[in-house]
Design an enzyme around this catalytic site. Structure first.
Site, PDB file in Angstrom:
ATOM      1  N   TYR A 176       0.837  -1.198   0.000  1.00  0.00           N
ATOM      2  CA  TYR A 176       0.000   0.000   0.000  1.00  0.00           C
ATOM      3  C   TYR A 176       0.871   1.248   0.000  1.00  0.00           C
ATOM      4  O   TYR A 176       0.656   2.173  -0.794  1.00  0.00           O
ATOM      5  CB  TYR A 176      -0.939  -0.024   1.213  1.00  0.00           C
ATOM      6  CG  TYR A 176      -1.722   1.249   1.405  1.00  0.00           C
ATOM      7  CD1 TYR A 176      -2.740   1.598   0.530  1.00  0.00           C
ATOM      8  CD2 TYR A 176      -1.428   2.115   2.461  1.00  0.00           C
ATOM      9  CE1 TYR A 176      -3.454   2.775   0.694  1.00  0.00           C
ATOM     10  CE2 TYR A 176      -2.140   3.290   2.639  1.00  0.00           C
ATOM     11  CZ  TYR A 176      -3.147   3.615   1.753  1.00  0.00           C
ATOM     12  OH  TYR A 176      -3.839   4.786   1.918  1.00  0.00           O
ATOM     13  N   GLU A 209     -12.142   5.451   4.656  1.00  0.00           N
ATOM     14  CA  GLU A 209     -11.654   6.243   5.770  1.00  0.00           C
ATOM     15  C   GLU A 209     -12.755   6.531   6.786  1.00  0.00           C
ATOM     16  O   GLU A 209     -12.491   6.618   7.982  1.00  0.00           O
ATOM     17  CB  GLU A 209     -10.977   7.517   5.270  1.00  0.00           C
ATOM     18  CG  GLU A 209      -9.607   7.177   4.731  1.00  0.00           C
ATOM     19  CD  GLU A 209      -9.085   8.116   3.677  1.00  0.00           C
ATOM     20  OE1 GLU A 209      -9.761   9.099   3.357  1.00  0.00           O
ATOM     21  OE2 GLU A 209      -7.991   7.843   3.164  1.00  0.00           O
ATOM     22  N   TRP A 223      -5.715   1.931  10.236  1.00  0.00           N
ATOM     23  CA  TRP A 223      -5.918   1.838   8.794  1.00  0.00           C
ATOM     24  C   TRP A 223      -5.692   0.413   8.292  1.00  0.00           C
ATOM     25  O   TRP A 223      -6.404  -0.065   7.404  1.00  0.00           O
ATOM     26  CB  TRP A 223      -5.011   2.828   8.073  1.00  0.00           C
ATOM     27  CG  TRP A 223      -5.151   2.764   6.582  1.00  0.00           C
ATOM     28  CD1 TRP A 223      -4.196   2.419   5.690  1.00  0.00           C
ATOM     29  CD2 TRP A 223      -6.325   3.046   5.806  1.00  0.00           C
ATOM     30  NE1 TRP A 223      -4.699   2.467   4.406  1.00  0.00           N
ATOM     31  CE2 TRP A 223      -6.007   2.852   4.460  1.00  0.00           C
ATOM     32  CE3 TRP A 223      -7.624   3.439   6.126  1.00  0.00           C
ATOM     33  CZ2 TRP A 223      -6.928   3.032   3.422  1.00  0.00           C
ATOM     34  CZ3 TRP A 223      -8.547   3.614   5.099  1.00  0.00           C
ATOM     35  CH2 TRP A 223      -8.190   3.416   3.769  1.00  0.00           C
TER      36      TRP A 223
END
Length: 192
Positions: A21, A43, A51
């Site tokens: 990522y 989000e 996350w």
């Protein structure tokens, strides 16, 4: 001096998904409305969680939320919300699921009135990423005045789960701001 052709920001650690990522997505300027909307929903789901928790469930979110199709999500009713609340592949939080439906509706209204989420968000940075020059992870803020401004504007447009901290995370993820460390091999690639 060590070869830093593959030095990276320290936050992904050694988790392969997090490293990929970081190396392939985070901080890359995103101008595609669909991708910006996907990050907006993810989000919102991440609020209060790490996350990586959401990143590990990203494919499940794509499946559960119809490929992040805002027209379909905007039509979700109580029956569909109940199905999502029973889906173990996503974070089963009623407020976050209802927030995703709300944000799909807000997104469609914004697109109708302003053309695109991309032009709306990128307008805050005059179409170019804000290039930061951080030397250490400790220097990177959790929120900035610009994130506060974007958060307020998004709330005026009807978005929820988009406070200043989430706004800044969105800016970082979608490349409105380049917060890769100067020592990171991605800093120049991400608009540095």
């Amino acid at each position: 001096m060590a070869d830093c052709s593959l030095c990276r920001c320290p936050w992904p650690g050694s988790d392969p998904l997090y490293v990929a990522y970081h190396d392939e997505e985070w901080g890359t300027p995103v101008r595609d409305d669909g991708k910006l909307f996907e990050f907006l929903l993810l989000e919102g789901a991440q609020a209060g969680l790490s996350w990586i928790t959401i990143l590990r469930r990203r494919e499940e979110y794509r499946r559960a939320f119809d490929g992040f199709d805002p027209e379909k999500i905007a039509r979700y009713d109580e029956r569909k919300i109940a199905v999502l609340l029973g889906d173990s592949g996503i974070v089963r939080n009623r407020r976050k699921i209802e927030g995703a439906v709300n944000n799909a509706r807000a997104y469609l209204r914004l697109r109708e009135s302003m053309g695109s989420l991309s032009s709306f968000l990128w307008g805050f940075v005059d179409g170019q990423p804000v290039i930061n020059r951080w030397k250490s992870i400790e220097e990177i803020p959790a929120v900035t005045p610009l994130a506060e401004k974007i958060s307020k504007a998004m709330k005026r447009e009807g978005f929820v789960f988009f406070g200043p901290v989430i706004a800044y995370a969105h800016m970082q993820a979608t490349g409105l701001v380049n917060d890769h460390l100067l020592s990171c091999f991605r800093h120049p690639e991400a608009g540095g």
